[in-house]
Design an enzyme around this catalytic site. Structure first.
Site, PDB file in Angstrom:
ATOM      1  N   THR A 192       1.591  -3.554  -0.663  1.00  0.00           N
ATOM      2  CA  THR A 192       0.285  -3.993  -1.114  1.00  0.00           C
ATOM      3  C   THR A 192       0.348  -4.696  -2.462  1.00  0.00           C
ATOM      4  O   THR A 192       1.069  -4.248  -3.355  1.00  0.00           O
ATOM      5  CB  THR A 192      -0.578  -2.729  -1.248  1.00  0.00           C
ATOM      6  OG1 THR A 192      -0.728  -2.189   0.051  1.00  0.00           O
ATOM      7  CG2 THR A 192      -1.907  -3.010  -1.876  1.00  0.00           C
ATOM      8  N   ARG A 220      -6.808   2.388  11.908  1.00  0.00           N
ATOM      9  CA  ARG A 220      -6.416   3.118  10.691  1.00  0.00           C
ATOM     10  C   ARG A 220      -6.774   2.278   9.455  1.00  0.00           C
ATOM     11  O   ARG A 220      -6.522   1.089   9.394  1.00  0.00           O
ATOM     12  CB  ARG A 220      -4.919   3.383  10.716  1.00  0.00           C
ATOM     13  CG  ARG A 220      -4.370   4.127   9.479  1.00  0.00           C
ATOM     14  CD  ARG A 220      -3.811   3.187   8.435  1.00  0.00           C
ATOM     15  NE  ARG A 220      -3.110   3.915   7.372  1.00  0.00           N
ATOM     16  CZ  ARG A 220      -2.666   3.352   6.246  1.00  0.00           C
ATOM     17  NH1 ARG A 220      -2.844   2.074   6.035  1.00  0.00           N
ATOM     18  NH2 ARG A 220      -2.044   4.068   5.338  1.00  0.00           N
ATOM     19  N   VAL A 221      -7.348   2.937   8.487  1.00  0.00           N
ATOM     20  CA  VAL A 221      -7.640   2.302   7.205  1.00  0.00           C
ATOM     21  C   VAL A 221      -6.877   3.061   6.126  1.00  0.00           C
ATOM     22  O   VAL A 221      -6.895   4.296   6.093  1.00  0.00           O
ATOM     23  CB  VAL A 221      -9.157   2.331   6.915  1.00  0.00           C
ATOM     24  CG1 VAL A 221      -9.447   1.858   5.500  1.00  0.00           C
ATOM     25  CG2 VAL A 221      -9.901   1.460   7.933  1.00  0.00           C
ATOM     26  N   GLY A 222      -6.213   2.326   5.248  1.00  0.00           N
ATOM     27  CA  GLY A 222      -5.466   2.954   4.164  1.00  0.00           C
ATOM     28  C   GLY A 222      -6.299   3.093   2.909  1.00  0.00           C
ATOM     29  O   GLY A 222      -7.530   3.061   2.933  1.00  0.00           O
ATOM     30  N   ASP A 223      -5.597   3.234   1.797  1.00  0.00           N
ATOM     31  CA  ASP A 223      -6.276   3.440   0.515  1.00  0.00           C
ATOM     32  C   ASP A 223      -6.787   2.159  -0.121  1.00  0.00           C
ATOM     33  O   ASP A 223      -7.733   2.181  -0.919  1.00  0.00           O
ATOM     34  CB  ASP A 223      -5.301   4.091  -0.477  1.00  0.00           C
ATOM     35  CG  ASP A 223      -4.051   3.224  -0.681  1.00  0.00           C
ATOM     36  OD1 ASP A 223      -3.451   2.788   0.330  1.00  0.00           O
ATOM     37  OD2 ASP A 223      -3.688   2.972  -1.836  1.00  0.00           O
ATOM     38  N   GLY A 244       1.952   2.150  -1.556  1.00  0.00           N
ATOM     39  CA  GLY A 244       2.680   3.224  -0.889  1.00  0.00           C
ATOM     40  C   GLY A 244       1.865   3.743   0.289  1.00  0.00           C
ATOM     41  O   GLY A 244       0.960   3.063   0.775  1.00  0.00           O
ATOM     42  N   GLY A 246      -0.851   5.170   2.021  1.00  0.00           N
ATOM     43  CA  GLY A 246      -2.219   5.283   1.524  1.00  0.00           C
ATOM     44  C   GLY A 246      -2.892   6.615   1.757  1.00  0.00           C
ATOM     45  O   GLY A 246      -3.806   6.998   1.017  1.00  0.00           O
TER      46      GLY A 246
HETATM   47  C1  SD4 Z   1      -1.717   1.381   2.917  1.00  0.00           C
HETATM   48  N1  SD4 Z   1      -1.163   1.484   0.592  1.00  0.00           N
HETATM   49  O1  SD4 Z   1      -2.319   0.763   3.776  1.00  0.00           O
HETATM   50  C2  SD4 Z   1      -1.155   0.614   1.742  1.00  0.00           C
HETATM   51  C3  SD4 Z   1       0.160   0.042   2.114  1.00  0.00           C
HETATM   52  C4  SD4 Z   1       1.201   0.048   1.080  1.00  0.00           C
HETATM   53  O2  SD4 Z   1       3.390   0.616   0.642  1.00  0.00           O
HETATM   54  O3  SD4 Z   1       0.984  -0.177  -0.078  1.00  0.00           O
HETATM   55  N2  SD4 Z   1       2.399   0.389   1.479  1.00  0.00           N
HETATM   56  O4  SD4 Z   1      -1.499   2.596   3.000  1.00  0.00           O
END
Ligand code: SD4
Length: 339
Positions: A192, A220-223, A244, A246
């Site tokens: 990201t 799916r939705v991340g952070d 990372g 999320g």
């Molecule tokens: C997520 N944080 O969708 C994002 C992806 C990411 O290392 O940064 N991956 O979880």
């Protein structure tokens, strides 16, 4: 050479010394402007910062700067983790997440957005033109099209091929710093883009944009689009962003946590470290297998970062004389425990 190995070799050059080829950056940036600065995650943060600095260096706002930086990463055809060229979910669908926030608490976000090239600008339109903070899926796309954003297929042949190869095992097993490094010739590190800026007027803003975890479940939705998890900004204190896996950021309201720790007097680096320790304490076993990274910028312009595992780098641009193509190594908890 795998990208992971390339990445570690670059990191091994030492903190602040990991020079990367930067032919894409174009003209020299303007010089320092009233304490303004911009910081971004990973190696593509260098290009994003250069785009943002064209705004900040001309006296523009932090909000315009972070949008410009995020748009640069979304257009970059070299990384399979942000914008076009991103790797898809396990159904072969590329879905994008993004958020934007200013230091006065105005914010907008989109999640699971399909076929729109600049989710960060749609997030800004949500912030500025709707009574809401977040739009998702078909509704987000409908809004984007109504706002004049072009609907266009974004999944590349390479991403489709990577997905087909993934289907052979169909294992969802994100690897630290390597989950998207599967294409030959892939020049990116990964992950990201989180970008934080302080403008000459002392205002802060941030943005976060991603295609999320490759091979995630559809929906799916991340952070990254969740204010407080992947991004948080407060002009009274500072700003924080994350990269990372999320789910860990969401569990810990992590970017909000970093800003609140700064409010209590911690430096950006200490706040990021304490937030990483929180993640580790909550899920010590899982933490061995996954990467979590934080980057923070205080209202005074101090920058700090920290990660669970080694390899997290970030870029800083303040218009000063220093080389803006140098990456800084964040340091990490597992690394610290080994030394
Ligand atoms: C997520 N944080 O969708 C994002 C992806 C990411 O290392 O940064 N991956 O979880």
């Amino acid at each position: 050479m795998t990208s992971r190995r390339r990445f570690l070799q670059a990191a091994a050059l030492g903190a602040g010394a990991a020079a990367l080829p930067l032919g894409h950056l174009g003209a020299a940036a303007p010089t320092a402007v009233g304490g303004a600065r911009v910081v971004s995650t990973w190696d593509f943060g260098v290009g994003a910062n250069a785009a943002a600095w064209r705004v900040l260096g001309a006296g523009g706002s932090a909000l315009d700067a972070v949008e410009a930086g995020a748009r640069w990463a979304e257009s970059d055809l070299c990384n399979p983790t942000v914008g076009r060229c991103g790797n898809p979910d396990r159904d072969g669908v590329l879905t994008l997440d993004a958020s934007i926030m200013d230091g006065d608490g105005r914010c907008g976000a989109v999640a699971a957005l399909e076929d729109i090239a600049h989710p960060v600008s749609v997030a800004r339109a949500v912030m500025e033109k709707t009574p809401h903070v977040m739009l998702v899926g078909a509704g987000a796309q409908q809004f984007a099209v109504a706002q004049g954003f072009e609907k266009t297929p974004l999944l590349t042949d390479e991403a489709r091929q990577a997905w087909r190869e993934w289907l052979e095992t169909s294992e969802y097993n994100p690897q630290i710093n390597a989950e998207r490094m599967q294409r030959p010739g892939d020049k990116s590190n990964h992950d990201t883009l989180g970008i934080l800026a302080l403008d000459a007027g002392g205002k802060l803003a941030g943005a976060c944009t991603t295609s999320g975890m490759a091979w995630k479940m559809h929906g799916r939705v991340g952070d990254s689009p969740i204010v407080g998890a992947g991004l948080y900004v407060d002009n009274e204190v500072g700003a924080a962003t994350a990269s990372g896996v999320g789910e860990e950021m969401i569990r810990n309201a992590a970017s909000f946590l970093v800003v609140e720790l700064m409010r209590q007097g911690r430096s950006p680096a200490d706040a990021c470290r304490e937030a990483i320790e929180r993640v580790l304490r909550k899920r010590p076993e899982a933490s061995r297998q996954l990467q979590v990274c934080f980057l923070a910028l205080s209202r005074d312009g101090e920058v700090g970062a920290f990660a669970l595992h080694e390899g997290f780098v970030y870029a800083v641009h303040d218009g000063g004389a220093g080389p803006h193509d140098r990456l800084r190594d964040a340091g990490s908890i597992y690394e610290a425990q080994q030394t």
